[in-house]
Design a protein around this motif. Structure first.
Motif, PDB file in Angstrom:
ATOM      1  N   ALA A 140      61.684  36.476  56.308  1.00  0.00           N
ATOM      2  CA  ALA A 140      61.926  37.939  56.418  1.00  0.00           C
ATOM      3  C   ALA A 140      61.417  38.863  55.016  1.00  0.00           C
ATOM      4  CB  ALA A 140      63.427  38.015  56.564  1.00  0.00           C
ATOM      5  N   SER A 141      61.562  37.864  53.993  1.00  0.00           N
ATOM      6  CA  SER A 141      61.273  38.619  52.606  1.00  0.00           C
ATOM      7  C   SER A 141      59.731  38.741  52.370  1.00  0.00           C
ATOM      8  CB  SER A 141      61.862  37.947  51.350  1.00  0.00           C
ATOM      9  OG  SER A 141      63.095  37.614  51.431  1.00  0.00           O
ATOM     10  N   ALA A 142      59.131  37.967  52.999  1.00  0.00           N
ATOM     11  CA  ALA A 142      57.681  38.088  53.142  1.00  0.00           C
ATOM     12  C   ALA A 142      57.254  39.273  53.997  1.00  0.00           C
ATOM     13  CB  ALA A 142      57.006  36.666  53.380  1.00  0.00           C
ATOM     14  N   MET A 143      57.812  39.388  55.133  1.00  0.00           N
ATOM     15  CA  MET A 143      57.366  40.314  55.643  1.00  0.00           C
ATOM     16  C   MET A 143      57.724  41.738  55.218  1.00  0.00           C
ATOM     17  SD  MET A 143      55.961  41.430  58.372  1.00  0.00           S
ATOM     18  CE  MET A 143      55.576  39.901  59.852  1.00  0.00           C
ATOM     19  N   ALA A 144      59.004  41.992  54.463  1.00  0.00           N
ATOM     20  CA  ALA A 144      59.389  43.251  53.761  1.00  0.00           C
ATOM     21  C   ALA A 144      58.455  43.531  52.715  1.00  0.00           C
ATOM     22  CB  ALA A 144      60.747  42.876  53.202  1.00  0.00           C
ATOM     23  N   GLY A 145      57.914  42.457  52.064  1.00  0.00           N
ATOM     24  CA  GLY A 145      56.849  42.531  50.825  1.00  0.00           C
ATOM     25  C   GLY A 145      55.703  43.044  51.748  1.00  0.00           C
ATOM     26  N   ILE A 146      55.058  42.589  52.641  1.00  0.00           N
ATOM     27  CA  ILE A 146      53.787  42.706  53.274  1.00  0.00           C
ATOM     28  C   ILE A 146      54.033  44.295  53.876  1.00  0.00           C
ATOM     29  CG2 ILE A 146      52.253  42.720  55.386  1.00  0.00           C
ATOM     30  CD1 ILE A 146      51.906  40.569  53.254  1.00  0.00           C
ATOM     31  N   GLU A 147      55.147  44.689  54.344  1.00  0.00           N
ATOM     32  CA  GLU A 147      55.458  46.004  54.976  1.00  0.00           C
ATOM     33  C   GLU A 147      55.539  47.108  53.852  1.00  0.00           C
ATOM     34  OE1 GLU A 147      57.614  47.825  58.571  1.00  0.00           O
ATOM     35  OE2 GLU A 147      58.273  45.824  57.844  1.00  0.00           O
ATOM     36  N   LYS A 148      55.927  46.744  52.538  1.00  0.00           N
ATOM     37  CA  LYS A 148      55.693  47.515  51.443  1.00  0.00           C
ATOM     38  C   LYS A 148      54.195  47.779  50.901  1.00  0.00           C
ATOM     39  CE  LYS A 148      57.572  48.110  46.591  1.00  0.00           C
ATOM     40  NZ  LYS A 148      58.275  47.617  45.574  1.00  0.00           N
ATOM     41  N   TRP A 149      53.648  46.649  50.857  1.00  0.00           N
ATOM     42  CA  TRP A 149      52.132  46.744  50.685  1.00  0.00           C
ATOM     43  C   TRP A 149      51.369  47.771  51.668  1.00  0.00           C
ATOM     44  CZ3 TRP A 149      48.562  44.976  54.414  1.00  0.00           C
ATOM     45  CH2 TRP A 149      47.446  45.379  54.274  1.00  0.00           C
ATOM     46  N   SER A 150      51.847  47.658  52.924  1.00  0.00           N
ATOM     47  CA  SER A 150      51.200  48.424  54.075  1.00  0.00           C
ATOM     48  C   SER A 150      51.366  49.943  53.808  1.00  0.00           C
ATOM     49  CB  SER A 150      51.857  48.169  55.273  1.00  0.00           C
ATOM     50  OG  SER A 150      53.306  48.595  55.445  1.00  0.00           O
ATOM     51  N   THR A 151      52.358  50.522  52.943  1.00  0.00           N
ATOM     52  CA  THR A 151      52.417  51.706  52.760  1.00  0.00           C
ATOM     53  C   THR A 151      51.378  52.291  51.855  1.00  0.00           C
ATOM     54  OG1 THR A 151      53.957  51.437  50.797  1.00  0.00           O
ATOM     55  CG2 THR A 151      54.839  51.709  52.918  1.00  0.00           C
ATOM     56  N   THR A 152      50.504  51.436  51.013  1.00  0.00           N
ATOM     57  CA  THR A 152      49.534  51.738  50.132  1.00  0.00           C
ATOM     58  C   THR A 152      48.140  51.838  50.892  1.00  0.00           C
ATOM     59  OG1 THR A 152      49.080  49.339  49.448  1.00  0.00           O
ATOM     60  CG2 THR A 152      50.639  50.587  48.304  1.00  0.00           C
TER      61      THR A 152
END
Length: 220
Positions: free
Chosen positions: A87-99
């Motif tokens: 879940a933390s990994a997906m949250a981190g990837i989701e944050k990256w996706s905003t860029t």
């Protein structure tokens, strides 16, 4: 401000030339952005350009390598920061996706890269190798992310990575209709769907040590 030594000064010159080249190429296109334009925009002579780069193609390759390195670093940081938690990994990837596609200039630059690769075989050889390296690295990240969810990657990881790169670039070209913020959301929708539909990974089995059998005792 402390005075820069020779190495620091040269690195600063390269940084300014790369930034100026990016701006000029995005604004005018690769063919029309001359070495003189780039050097002038950076505040240097053409001699300073050629003491750092052999030609415009070299600086264009530097730009793509920079972008790819930064992208991999952000994704790797997201996965490492999760410390094995899906879940933390997906949250981190989701944050990256905003860029993703947050910089509209790179969409233009990506088109210039593709066009130059079609026109120049020498450029294409290096550019394609950079892309292969980038896809393999992203493929390893894809494998790691799927593994955290207990899923097997449904295909060649580098090819899965290539499909997301293509999706991101395609969305960038639709920037008038798809705002940058939504590009990342669309990519995440496809990523989550792919993970959800992927087959479960085969459990890793550690082979048991072979049991030792006693040799029969010979009777006298």
């Amino acid at each position: 401000m402390p005075r820069l030594n020779r190495e620091e000064s040269q690195a600063r010159t390269r940084e300014l030339l790369i930034a100026a080249a990016r701006s000029e190429i995005v604004k005018k296109g690769f063919a029309l952005a001359s070495v003189r334009d780039i050097a002038d925009a950076a505040g240097f002579s053409q001699g300073a350009f050629y003491s750092n780069f052999p030609d415009k193609e070299a600086i264009l390759l530097e730009l793509v390598q920079q972008h790819q390195t930064e992208e991999r670093a952000r994704i790797e940081a997201a996965l490492k920061g999760a410390e094995g938690d899906a879940a933390s990994a997906m949250a981190g990837i989701e944050k990256w996706s905003t860029t993703v596609n947050a910089d509209p200039g790179f969409a233009v630059l990506a088109i210039e890269l593709q066009l130059q690769a079609l026109r120049s075989p020498g450029f294409a050889a290096t550019y394609n190798e950079l892309n292969r390296t980038h896809r393999r690295a992203l493929g390893a990240f894809v494998t790691a992310l799927f593994g955290l969810f207990g899923k097997a990657v449904p295909g060649e990881p580098a090819e899965i990575a290539a499909s997301f790169i293509a999706l991101g670039r395609g969305l960038a070209l639709l920037s008038a209709d798809v705002e940058a913020r939504r590009s990342g959301q669309i990519i995440m929708t496809f990523l989550k769907a792919l993970i959800a539909s992927a087959p479960s990974a085969a459990p890793s089995s550690t082979p048991k040590p072979a049991s030792r059998t006693k040799s029969p005792t010979k009777r006298a």
